[in-house]
Design a protein around this motif. Structure first.
Motif, short mmCIF file in Angstrom:
data_model
loop_
_atom_site.label_atom_id
_atom_site.label_comp_id
_atom_site.label_asym_id
_atom_site.label_seq_id
_atom_site.Cartn_x
_atom_site.Cartn_y
_atom_site.Cartn_z
N ILE A 84 0.87 -1.18 0.00
CA ILE A 84 0.00 0.00 0.00
C ILE A 84 0.91 1.23 0.00
CG2 ILE A 84 -1.83 1.21 1.23
CD1 ILE A 84 -2.46 -1.49 2.64
N GLU A 85 0.75 2.04 -1.00
CA GLU A 85 1.62 3.22 -1.14
C GLU A 85 1.53 4.12 0.10
OE1 GLU A 85 3.84 3.39 -3.41
OE2 GLU A 85 3.07 1.60 -4.40
N PRO A 86 2.59 4.90 0.39
CA PRO A 86 2.63 5.71 1.62
C PRO A 86 1.41 6.62 1.78
CG PRO A 86 4.74 5.81 0.49
CD PRO A 86 3.82 5.05 -0.40
N MET A 87 1.00 6.83 3.03
CA MET A 87 -0.15 7.68 3.32
C MET A 87 0.21 9.16 3.28
SD MET A 87 -2.64 5.74 3.55
CE MET A 87 -3.97 6.76 4.16
N SER A 88 1.49 9.47 3.47
CA SER A 88 1.88 10.87 3.51
C SER A 88 1.83 11.50 2.13
CB SER A 88 3.32 10.99 4.06
OG SER A 88 3.82 12.26 3.74
N PRO A 89 1.12 12.64 2.00
CA PRO A 89 1.07 13.31 0.71
C PRO A 89 2.44 13.82 0.27
CG PRO A 89 -0.36 14.42 2.33
CD PRO A 89 0.34 13.32 3.05
#
Lengths: 133, 187
Positions: A84-89
């Motif tokens: 799952i790609e990072p949550m941080s924008p």
């Protein structure tokens, strides 16, 4: 005068907290406010992130079970092991850019982790907390 | 000279024919006249299917299950509990994915492996898991448990692409298999 001051500080904090806001998150936060959210609490979002709900197959899961707590790093689905790609924008420019997608995943993931949908208040808290990461 | 030209033309035609056939499902007539029978599966070509299914797991080519299975799996009632996970979709997205899966299900395909799956599931209740299909089980049954279940980088047959390096292209041939942590494994 004092009230005005407080309001200004709160406003400035809210602005700095949503440094990575996108048109999608602005629209969503406005929607949550229209649904009755008056005070957004990013600290509550942070606390909820690791709060696990009813355990599916005896496994208690929280947001962090799949997304982790280091938002600059990719997470891993607890069952399918899919990355799952990072949550941080900051780390993932695509994050929080699609309103429909955000709502879709809020609905699914709240149901998976807590066995119910999240309230507008909870979603507003999560979103504000995550945008500041 | 003429012979060589003819040969080249035939070769070119054959290659073209087989590469075209790989890209999408054929009609019965095309299937019969394909110089090489299509062994593998039709790869996923629908972007919505790829994106929605693929955001949580390997986007299984629909030719891995018969239409009666997809009919049960892809409904508004079934998806909120999709093997224990909430996989709800909005009505339009669900409709597109469901129609794509049904149109490309094992029993609608002329590709060899899909035919085998269609036959293996013909007279039984619709399997919900690809790993329950007899043909799939039989194909994997000689592989020791330690290489799948006991292998931290595989864990289950469900993760096709953990070993099948060309799974995304619908190719599951033994030659394309690399089992993690068992580099010496050979069919």
């Amino acid at each position: 005068m004092k009230t005005l001051y407080t309001l200004m500080i709160v406003g400035a904090l809210a602005l700095s907290g949503t440094a990575h806001a996108t048109p999608a998150t602005d629209a969503l936060l406005a929607k949550y406010k229209a649904e009755g959210v008056t005070k957004i609490d990013a600290a509550k979002g942070k606390a909820d992130w690791t709060k696990s709900g009813k355990g599916e197959d005896g496994e208690a899961i929280s947001c962090s079970s799949c997304h982790g707590t280091d938002f600059s790093k990719a997470g891993k689905h607890h069952k399918t092991h899919k990355v799952i790609e990072p949550m941080s924008p900051r780390a993932n420019a695509e994050r929080f850019t699609d309103e429909k997608k955000i709502e879709k995943w809020f609905k699914r993931n709240c149901n998976d982790a807590w066995g119910r949908e999240c309230t507008a208040q909870e979603k507003a808290d999560f979103l504000t907390f995550l945008l500041a990461q | 000279m003429k012979k060589t030209t003819t040969l080249l033309a035939v070769l070119a035609f054959t290659l073209l024919g087989s590469s075209l056939a790989q890209a999408e499902e054929q009609t019965l007539l095309e299937a019969i006249f394909t110089p090489f029978r299509q062994k593998e599966f039709v790869p996923v070509t629908n972007k919505t299917y790829q994106d929605e299914c693929g955001s949580c797991h390997f986007a299984y080519p629909p030719g891995l299950l018969p239409s009666k299975s997809w009919e049960k799996l892809l409904t508004a009632q079934a998806l909120p509990d999709h093997f224990g996970e909430n996989a709800e979709l909005d009505a339009d997205t669900l409709k597109e994915i469901r129609e794509y899966a049904l149109a490309n299900a094992a029993d609608k395909s002329y590709h060899k492996r899909s035919r085998k799956i269609a036959l293996a599931t013909e007279n039984i209740d619709a399997p919900l898991r690809i790993t329950e299909v007899r043909y799939i089980k039989r194909k994997h049954h000689e592989i020791p448990e330690k290489m799948i279940k006991g292998n931290k980088d595989v864990k289950s047959l469900s993760y096709c692409d953990a070993c099948h390096t060309q799974a995304k292209k619908g190719v599951f041939d033994a030659d394309t298999v690399r089992i993690p942590n068992y580099p010496d494994w050979d069919d």
